[in-house]
Write an enzyme that holds these catalytic residues in place. Structure first.
Site, short mmCIF file in Angstrom:
data_model
loop_
_atom_site.label_atom_id
_atom_site.label_comp_id
_atom_site.label_asym_id
_atom_site.label_seq_id
_atom_site.Cartn_x
_atom_site.Cartn_y
_atom_site.Cartn_z
N ASN A 1 4.73 2.43 4.24
CA ASN A 1 5.95 2.24 5.03
C ASN A 1 6.58 3.56 5.41
OD1 ASN A 1 9.13 1.79 5.08
ND2 ASN A 1 8.14 -0.13 5.64
N PHE B 1 -4.09 0.71 8.55
CA PHE B 1 -5.03 -0.31 8.08
C PHE B 1 -5.63 0.01 6.71
CE2 PHE B 1 -9.51 -1.90 8.15
CZ PHE B 1 -9.25 -3.27 8.17
N GLY C 1 0.80 -1.22 0.00
CA GLY C 1 0.00 0.00 0.00
C GLY C 1 0.83 1.27 0.00
N GLY C 2 2.13 1.14 0.16
CA GLY C 2 2.99 2.33 0.16
C GLY C 2 3.00 3.08 1.47
N TYR D 1 4.68 4.04 22.24
CA TYR D 1 4.65 4.67 20.91
C TYR D 1 4.81 6.17 21.10
CZ TYR D 1 2.78 5.03 16.08
OH TYR D 1 2.59 5.27 14.74
N TRP E 1 -4.51 1.83 4.28
CA TRP E 1 -3.56 1.94 3.18
C TRP E 1 -2.38 0.97 3.33
CZ3 TRP E 1 -4.72 4.16 -1.21
CH2 TRP E 1 -5.74 5.12 -1.24
N SER F 1 4.17 -6.52 11.43
CA SER F 1 3.21 -5.53 11.88
C SER F 1 2.49 -5.95 13.16
CB SER F 1 2.19 -5.29 10.76
OG SER F 1 1.08 -4.55 11.19
N ARG G 1 13.69 -8.82 1.34
CA ARG G 1 15.08 -9.25 1.16
C ARG G 1 15.19 -10.73 0.76
NH1 ARG G 1 19.48 -6.28 2.98
NH2 ARG G 1 20.45 -7.73 1.50
N LEU G 2 14.14 -11.50 0.97
CA LEU G 2 14.18 -12.94 0.66
C LEU G 2 13.28 -13.31 -0.50
CD1 LEU G 2 14.09 -14.38 4.30
CD2 LEU G 2 16.09 -13.95 2.86
#
Length: 569
Positions: free
Chosen positions: A142, A207, A139-140, A476, A209, A220, A271-272
């Site tokens: 990150n 959630f 969803g972009g 957080y 996006w 997550s 990475r995998l």
């Protein structure tokens, strides 16, 4: 744009036309002015038109384009500038600052939209054969620089968007498992499950996006993890495409099959390989769902109460408590009530707090979620109510909880609103054992405030406990800084560095649920020891000797607080 695949706007969070507004929140401008020194009612900076950006030309060769088009069809091989820019960044603060300033560096040369497992296999093999870089894209959402190519990358860069692979494929009702494609967005997945009476119960802040594959790739956690678990608990099996082969992990409740390959994939950030589907735990939709709000005299009282709730027989869906400044933020961000009764209740509660001897500048708001049968919810509320009272707290009913439920996905829009007005706003989260929960909060806040004094800028940091476990909890932290100068990026880097280093110095981890990417990778040796980084490095090198799969993420050779894109790099 591909029909049926959602795409965020290039300059901020979410879709065009949706954003945060302060006009119906009369207390919020004064709060921001007090804490950060910014008048949010003044005209905001305008977003430059996309046409003003100098977008680097695609370096996709005709040969690779032809191969990819032969696999997917021309429609699903996209090289237009806006699509490439959107897929070149996540939605972290540094991402938005750079893209708005036109600092595009090494964006993808092509964005692909495979529609099946077989197409993903062919795409990965074709890209590795061409010695291209492959970066999976969900969803972009990150925020730790896990979606971008390294700045000096000379090879072709391919972004693989799994948005067409968005179906719940199967529900094993007898086992409570669902087989779901990795490209599905949170709301679309829950709609499909709920239509058949099921829920996965995973609700991260992102959630709306973010996708199932993205959740797995970053380990997550969601707001309801106290009941449903983190994605590492929820994901029981998966399929991942690797160069020349496909990993298939069956959905088993537990295994003793050597070092866990499932655990190796969880948090691997591309990475995998590319995760294409997963088997996940699902649950029948509960009869009752209820959020209750509580207040404590101090944040420390709330922390102790949350620990006791976890240790009790009340297996709640969530237990969250905000520190004093975040509580003020929540209350200031509320809409003006049209109900005189609601307003009087609020004043009455404050009067009662004063009568109890509470300092209204130190109070802490808490939300606790309950799910299950009506009798079970009553039983758990009784347990929690006693714990709250034993820690000096008081309940205020369901009203604030309902408001929180409505607004829980809006925070990223507030971040964009603040950035439009010259404020740097970001988050860092971590976990500690309970023994250090108060310590890390106190020390991190002190270090941030000291840095603001040294830099001569005004800023604020606040925090909430968001996820609880047997041995500890996630806290957080959110911070905002008034710096619209040419040094803003450096100010941000210094603040982020100070907070992350505080985590390392106070028995905490580099991240609880945002992942590592590039932003957090400089602290990995402190987090998991040099030997741990050695193991990870050997794993990535062994699976991906050509360094084609999202290189530079999780481990790299930077120094603390400095990413490869930092002004100090």
């Amino acid at each position: 744009m591909i029909e049926g695949v959602k795409q965020q706007k290039w300059w901020g969070w979410g879709e065009e036309g949706k954003g945060y507004r302060y006009e119906d929140k009369p207390k919020f401008p004064a709060f921001v002015k007090k804490m950060v020194g910014v008048d949010i009612t003044a005209p905001a900076e305008t977003i430059p038109p996309f046409s003003s950006l100098n977008v680097p030309a695609s370096q996709l060769t005709d040969e690779l384009r032809g191969t990819l088009a032969g696999i997917l069809g021309d429609t699903y091989v996209q090289t237009d500038d806006e699509t490439r820019v959107v897929h070149g960044f996540g939605k972290g603060l540094r991402d938005l600052m750079r893209v708005r300033a036109g600092q595009l560096e090494r964006i993808p040369d092509v964005v692909l939209y495979p529609g099946s497992q077989r197409e993903v296999e062919q795409v990965v093999d074709a890209c590795v054969e061409a010695d291209a870089v492959v970066i999976p894209f969900g969803g972009g959402s990150n925020i730790v620089a896990a979606l971008e190519a390294e700045p000096g990358e000379t090879r072709q860069v391919v972004s693989v968007n799994l948005g067409r692979m968005n179906k719940v494929l199967e529900i094993d009702e007898n086992s409570g498992l669902a087989h779901i494609q990795a490209g599905v967005f949170g709301p679309d997945m829950e709609d499909q499950l709920r239509a058949k009476g099921w829920t996965m119960g995973h609700h991260p802040d992102s959630f709306v996006w973010s996708t199932l594959g993205g959740w797995i790739a970053t380990r997550s956690s969601g707001m309801q993890s106290d009941k449903y678990g983190d994605i590492a608990d929820i994901c029981r099996g998966l399929t991942m495409v690797m160069p020349g082969q496909v990993l298939e992990l069956r959905p088993l409740p537990s295994t003793s099959s050597g070092p866990s390959v499932r655990e190796m994939v969880l948090g691997s950030e591309g990475r995998l390989g590319i995760i294409t589907s997963a088997w996940v735990n699902v649950h029948r939709i509960p009869e009752v769902r209820e959020l209750q709000a509580y207040f404590y005299p101090t944040y420390e009282d709330g922390l102790r109460a949350c620990q006791q709730i976890v240790e009790s027989d009340a297996h709640v869906m969530m237990a969250r408590v905000s520190d004093a400044i975040e509580t003020q933020y929540i209350m200031a961000n509320g809409k003006k009530s049209k109900s005189k009764v609601s307003s009087l209740v609020s004043k009455g509660i404050q009067k009662l707090m004063v009568q109890k001897g509470w300092d209204l500048e130190q109070i802490a708001m808490s939300f606790v979620g309950f799910e299950g049968s009506a009798s079970h919810v009553r039983y758990e509320k009784g347990i929690v109510g006693k714990i709250v009272r034993d820690n000096g707290g008081m309940g205020v009913g369901k009203g604030p909880g309902a408001l929180y439920d409505q607004k829980k996905y809006d925070t990223p829009y507030i971040r964009d609103f603040m950035l439009d007005r010259g404020m740097l706003c970001d988050v860092s989260e971590t976990t500690t054992p309970w023994a250090y929960a108060e310590q890390i909060h106190t020390n991190t806040v002190e270090r941030f405030n000291k840095l603001m004094d040294e830099l001569g800028v005004q800023g604020v940091v606040f925090c909430h406990l968001s996820h609880s476990y047997h041995s500890g909890a996630c806290q957080y932290f959110t911070f905002a800084i008034n710096d619209n100068s040419a040094n803003a990026m450096r100010t941000y880097d210094l603040a982020k560095r100070e907070i992350q280093q505080s985590f390392m110095d106070n028995h905490a981890t580099v991240s609880h649920h945002h992942g590592v990417g590039e932003e957090h990778s400089p602290w990995m040796e402190q987090d998991i020891s040099p030997a741990g980084v050695f193991i990870q490095r050997k794993l990535f090198e062994g699976v991906d000797p050509g360094n084609n799969l999202n290189p530079g993420k999780i481990i790299h050779d930077g120094k603390p607080g400095i990413t490869s894109n930092s002004p100090d790099a």
